[in-house]
Motif scaffolding. Structure first.
Motif, short mmCIF file in Angstrom:
data_model
loop_
_atom_site.label_atom_id
_atom_site.label_comp_id
_atom_site.label_asym_id
_atom_site.label_seq_id
_atom_site.Cartn_x
_atom_site.Cartn_y
_atom_site.Cartn_z
N ALA A 72 0.82 -1.22 0.00
CA ALA A 72 0.00 0.00 0.00
C ALA A 72 0.85 1.26 0.00
O ALA A 72 0.40 2.31 -0.45
CB ALA A 72 -0.94 0.00 1.20
N PHE A 111 -8.45 0.40 1.56
CA PHE A 111 -7.24 0.01 2.27
C PHE A 111 -7.58 -0.77 3.53
O PHE A 111 -7.04 -1.86 3.77
CB PHE A 111 -6.41 1.26 2.61
N HIS A 149 -7.68 2.17 -3.81
CA HIS A 149 -6.80 2.65 -2.73
C HIS A 149 -7.37 3.95 -2.19
O HIS A 149 -6.93 5.04 -2.52
CB HIS A 149 -5.37 2.85 -3.22
N ALA A 174 -4.65 5.59 4.12
CA ALA A 174 -4.43 5.74 2.69
C ALA A 174 -4.28 7.22 2.35
O ALA A 174 -4.99 8.07 2.90
CB ALA A 174 -5.60 5.14 1.90
#
Length: 118
Positions: A2, A17, A12, A98
């Motif tokens: 990530a 996430f 994302h 994220a």
């Protein structure tokens, strides 16, 4: 992985996430189901609105809200940032969230509530 991803709704973003982490810990399929629900900001807002709140939307796949003192690494948390509320994942003494490119890390003090991912 990530840390290298660019922000993309349904792939994302904060919910995607957190769902991917929950899927890995639970051997689940939440993230692919969320990707079907929305692919842009408008769709994400409509998804959240259909539950009434971000907390209720996350509870639909993460279960009951847990006391902050009971949260552990890998648990999903709702955070209050200057930009607004967002989801993250508890990781030691920080929360990973994220971001436009990868992840940003914040102190645990940003947590409002969270969900145990067992």
């Amino acid at each position: 992985a990530a840390d290298r991803r660019a922000w993309k709704w349904g792939e994302h973003d904060c919910c995607a996430f957190a769902a991917r982490v929950a899927d890995r810990l639970r051997d689940g399929d939440i993230a692919p189901r969320l990707a079907i629900e929305y692919s842009d900001e408008e769709g994400a807002q409509a998804y959240i609105k259909s539950f009434g709140s971000l907390t209720a939307a996350v509870s639909s796949w993460a279960g009951e809200v847990a006391p902050l003192l009971h949260l552990r690494d890998g648990d999903v948390v709702l955070c209050s940032l200057t930009s607004g509320e967002t989801l993250g994942v508890q990781a030691g003494t920080v929360v990973a969230c994220a971001a436009a490119r990868g992840l940003l890390y914040f102190p645990l003090s940003v947590r409002l509530t969270g969900w145990r991912i067992d």
